[in-house]
Every structure is written in structure tokens, then in C-alpha cells.
Motif scaffolding. Structure first.
Motif, mmCIF file in Angstrom:
data_model
loop_
_atom_site.group_PDB
_atom_site.id
_atom_site.type_symbol
_atom_site.label_atom_id
_atom_site.label_comp_id
_atom_site.label_asym_id
_atom_site.label_seq_id
_atom_site.Cartn_x
_atom_site.Cartn_y
_atom_site.Cartn_z
ATOM 1 N N LEU A 85 -7.009 0.159 7.942
ATOM 2 C CA LEU A 85 -7.213 0.929 6.710
ATOM 3 C C LEU A 85 -8.104 0.157 5.736
ATOM 4 C CD1 LEU A 85 -6.453 3.308 4.787
ATOM 5 C CD2 LEU A 85 -4.502 1.896 4.057
ATOM 6 N N VAL A 114 -2.462 5.914 -0.858
ATOM 7 C CA VAL A 114 -3.279 6.441 0.233
ATOM 8 C C VAL A 114 -2.509 7.590 0.878
ATOM 9 C CG1 VAL A 114 -4.281 5.924 2.494
ATOM 10 C CG2 VAL A 114 -4.339 4.198 0.664
ATOM 11 N N SER A 115 -3.198 8.696 1.141
ATOM 12 C CA SER A 115 -2.567 9.808 1.847
ATOM 13 C C SER A 115 -2.307 9.415 3.296
ATOM 14 C CB SER A 115 -3.479 11.032 1.811
ATOM 15 O OG SER A 115 -3.046 11.989 2.748
ATOM 16 N N VAL A 155 0.854 -1.187 0.000
ATOM 17 C CA VAL A 155 0.000 0.000 0.000
ATOM 18 C C VAL A 155 0.893 1.241 0.000
ATOM 19 C CG1 VAL A 155 -1.876 1.229 1.139
ATOM 20 C CG2 VAL A 155 -1.728 -1.267 1.340
ATOM 21 N N ILE A 172 -9.179 -0.309 1.971
ATOM 22 C CA ILE A 172 -8.793 -0.014 0.599
ATOM 23 C C ILE A 172 -9.760 -0.701 -0.346
ATOM 24 C CG2 ILE A 172 -6.341 0.290 1.158
ATOM 25 C CD1 ILE A 172 -5.863 -2.506 -0.026
ATOM 26 N N ILE A 185 1.945 4.850 0.625
ATOM 27 C CA ILE A 185 1.505 5.892 1.551
ATOM 28 C C ILE A 185 2.173 7.198 1.130
ATOM 29 C CG2 ILE A 185 1.428 6.670 3.942
ATOM 30 C CD1 ILE A 185 -0.246 4.172 3.454
#
Ligand SMILES: [Zn+2]
Length: 184
Positions: free
Chosen positions: A96, A127-128, A45, A98, A47
């Protein structure tokens, strides 16, 4: 005495005569049983924080390799695609959510030294960092964080396939710096 897995036929209950190898054939009903490698879905993921981006990792709270970092993933359930199972594991281990459909294949490899797992590595949509929900420790995960580059990952990541997947991810993006793990 300890009964090992597949000591008895799961269909008719007959004891296998040869219990040390696979495939084994039941002398009662001729059903065969195999021990196949099991697929594991692992999600990288990305970031994003300002101009920098890294990868979501967790610190393992369970063996093997307790205390080491790892990418997020786990075994699939029968009703799941590899994308759905990977997204579920991300939620269970990090909190999280997603979109499973955004996960794209990156690489696959058999586990080592025992090839009893097939590791399926995928990359999720970025993802922020500000969008990460609060982290709560759980039975499998003691810490959540981000690694920012490939240098030194072989010392902090738990599994050889996770190390190689991470190196492949950063190499494809021209990122060569230190892992610089930071909790997140
Ligand atoms: Zn049988």
C-alpha cells in the motif's frame, strides 16, 4: 573467537581495551563510540469498510515473534524522516502506498524490556479497504489484514508497545470491541 560489534575502532582499527561497555574510547585516536537506542517508525493505517474501520496489520514471517500480528513499521534510513520511513515500510510490507505527509504523531515509547529502540507511532490518513492493492507475501510478511477493536489484541499482537499503541488508538475513538482479525 567471535568478534563482537565495536571490538575495533572504526576510524583507526585499534582494538578497544574495554569491549564490554559503552561509551568506549579508542586508545589509538581517542574516538569515542556510543551504542544509542535506534528509532523505529510504526504507522497505524486506518482501514475503512462501510461504517466500520480498523487498523492495518501484518503477520510476521521473521523472528522475533514469528507468526504473530504486528503494526507496520521498521528502522529508518539515514536520508528519511520518520514519516517517510514509515510510509516506505508500509509499502514494503503491505504493497500500500500512503502519503507520508498525512502521518500524524500518536505516541512514542521506548521498547521493553530492553530500551534499545525508540518506537515512534503515527496515524496515517484513512484508506478504503477496496483501495488496498493485491497482497503478495514477502520475506517479512506472510499475511495482511485488519483488526477492528482493542479487545484481545494482547494475545495476537507481537510487541507490548504495539499493543498499547493499538489500545490508545481505539480508546481515543470510543471503539471497545474485539479485534476480530480478518485477512485483507
Ligand atoms: Zn581509533
Amino acid at each position: 573467537m567471535t568478534n563482537l560489534r565495536d571490538t575495533f575502532c572504526s576510524f583507526c582499527g585499534t582494538r578497544y581495551t574495554e569491549a564490554a561497555t559503552y561509551p568506549r574510547t579508542c586508545t589509538g585516536c581517542t574516538t569515542q563510540v556510543w551504542a544509542n537506542p535506534v528509532p523505529v517508525s510504526v504507522v497505524l493505517v486506518p482501514i475503512v469498510e462501510g461504517p466500520t474501520s480498523g487498523l492495518l496489520v501484518v503477520r510476521r514471517a521473521i523472528p522475533p515473534q514469528i507468526g504473530k500480528l504486528a503494526l507496520v513499521g521498521g528502522f529508518l534510513e539515514e536520508h528519511e524522516t520518520w514519516r517517510q520511513g514509515g510510509a516506505r515500510e508500509v509499502f514494503e510490507e503491505t504493497g500500500l502506498r500512503i502519503d507520508a505527509q498525512t502521518i500524524e504523531p500518536l505516541w512514542f515509547e521506548s521498547s521493553s524490556p530492553r530500551p534499545n529502540r525508540v518506537m515512534l507511532f503515527g496515524v496515517a490518513a484513512p484508506v478504503s479497504k477496496a483501495a488496498l492493492p493485491p497482497f503478495q507475501t514477502n520475506t517479512e510478511t506472510s499475511e495482511r489484514g485488519v483488526i477492528h477493536g482493542p479487545a484481545g489484541v494482547e494475545e495476537v499482537l507481537a510487541f507490548s508497545t504495539h499493543i498499547e499503541a493499538t489500545q490508545r488508538y481505539f480508546a481515543a475513538r470510543g471503539i471497545a470491541g474485539p479485534h476480530a482479525f480478518t485477512p485483507a
